[in-house]
Design an enzyme around this catalytic site. Structure first.
Site, mmCIF file in Angstrom:
data_model
loop_
_atom_site.group_PDB
_atom_site.id
_atom_site.type_symbol
_atom_site.label_atom_id
_atom_site.label_comp_id
_atom_site.label_asym_id
_atom_site.label_seq_id
_atom_site.Cartn_x
_atom_site.Cartn_y
_atom_site.Cartn_z
ATOM 1 C CG ASP A 45 -4.297 -1.314 5.651
ATOM 2 O OD1 ASP A 45 -4.453 -0.730 4.558
ATOM 3 O OD2 ASP A 45 -3.177 -1.413 6.200
ATOM 4 C CB SER A 46 -8.355 1.808 2.579
ATOM 5 O OG SER A 46 -8.987 0.702 1.965
ATOM 6 C CG ASP A 84 -4.241 -4.358 2.865
ATOM 7 O OD1 ASP A 84 -3.284 -4.772 2.187
ATOM 8 O OD2 ASP A 84 -4.735 -3.226 2.728
ATOM 9 C CE LYS A 112 -2.787 -4.154 -0.691
ATOM 10 N NZ LYS A 112 -2.229 -3.151 0.255
ATOM 11 C CD GLU A 114 0.831 -0.735 3.478
ATOM 12 O OE1 GLU A 114 1.560 0.064 4.099
ATOM 13 O OE2 GLU A 114 -0.389 -0.565 3.329
ATOM 14 C CD GLU A 181 -1.408 3.870 -2.068
ATOM 15 O OE1 GLU A 181 -1.415 2.701 -1.620
ATOM 16 O OE2 GLU A 181 -2.072 4.799 -1.566
HETATM 17 O O1 KIV Z 1 -5.849 -0.481 1.880
HETATM 18 C C1 KIV Z 1 -6.125 -0.319 0.677
HETATM 19 O O2 KIV Z 1 -7.267 -0.057 0.289
HETATM 20 C C2 KIV Z 1 -5.029 -0.436 -0.278
HETATM 21 C C3 KIV Z 1 -5.284 0.072 -1.672
HETATM 22 C C4 KIV Z 1 -5.241 1.541 -1.680
HETATM 23 C C5 KIV Z 1 -4.338 -0.508 -2.642
HETATM 24 O O3 KIV Z 1 -3.975 -0.893 0.059
#
Ligand code: KIV
Length: 264
Positions: A45-46, A84, A112, A114, A181
């Site tokens: 989600d970056s 994500d 993934k 968080e 992280e």
């Molecule tokens: O969103 C993302 O790119 C991430 C990485 C920084 C692990 O969660």
């Protein structure tokens, strides 16, 4: 060409071989990373920050991640593909099931999430429904406003113990991979040693089972900004493919991340 699977990632941990991972958001970069031999590709989600130009990841939607997951999947033959779950898409177990199904149908092999122990019921529910799950602890960008910024986590003994307990609880709930992280290297070492699943670090020192970087950081695309934990491999090598190979080699040899990319 053998496809990377959750079992082959686990085997790498057992053999002490480092896992290499990058984010990607489209088919062309996914193909390039795949061909260079990156083990895992994350549709992070970056993308809210590096593609959409937002200040944080909070506005990213399930549809955004699904769109980019379809593209990455088309470009990937060998690497393991993770997607994500965006902010608030797993606030309840029912939301998590529905949204994880969308991302798996888009081509993810794992999702993934968080957060710590509060997620255990949701994680075990996903796993029971055959959705593989990766955890994400330490600096969890979706909690940026609770954390008071993008800061290193687990620096005092109590917070470090909390992260160790969370990691163990998530593993017991069924995660098969953990992203860690921005935590001190010594804490990353303890967590990596205590878990039997692979731990992939970003800003967690070279003691984890593997590394992940945001592709825009490691290619120096984000103008005037380079996080301490990243490195501009394009500047170092002058070529896109060489940059990715160099990253892979340096992760595998333990040269990256060095102390200058890590936290105490
Ligand atoms: O969103 C993302 O790119 C991430 C990485 C920084 C692990 O969660």
């Amino acid at each position: 060409m053998k496809k990377v699977t959750v079992s082959s990632l686990l085997a790498k941990k057992a053999a002490g071989e480092k896992i290499t991972s990058l984010t990607a958001y489209d088919a062309s970069f996914a193909k390039l990373f795949d061909e260079q031999g990156v083990d895992a590709i994350l549709i992070g989600d970056s993308l809210g920050m590096v593609l959409q130009g937002q200040d944080d990841t909070l506005n990213v939607t399930v549809d955004d991640i699904a769109y980019h997951t379809r593209a990455v999947r088309r470009g990937t033959q060998r690497a393991f593909v993770l997607a994500d779950m965006p902010f608030m898409s797993y606030a309840s177990a029912q939301d998590a099931y529905k949204n994880a199904a969308t991302l798996m149908a888009a081509g993810a092999s794992m999702v993934k999430v968080e957060g710590g122990a509060w997620l255990c019921d949701t994680i075990s529910g996903l796993v029971e429904r055959s959705v593989p799950v990766c955890g994400h602890l330490g600096l969890t960008p979706q909690s940026v406003h609770v954390l008071g910024g993008f800061k290193v986590q687990g620096r005092d003994a109590q917070k470090a113990q909390q992260l160790i307990d969370d990691a163990r609880a998530l593993e017991a709930a069924g995660i098969q991979l953990l992203v860690l992280e921005c935590v001190p290297t010594s804490l990353a070492k303890t967590i990596t040693e205590q878990l039997s699943i692979p731990v992939i670090g970003i800003g967690a020192g070279n003691v984890t089972d593997g590394q992940i970087l945001v592709m825009h950081d490691m290619l120096g695309v984000s103008a005037n900004y380079m996080p301490k934990f990243s490195k501009n491999y394009l500047a170092e090598t002058g070529d896109l493919r060489a940059a990715v190979s160099c990253y892979i080699e340096q992760v595998q040899s333990g040269e990256f991340p060095g102390q200058e990319h890590s936290f105490e």
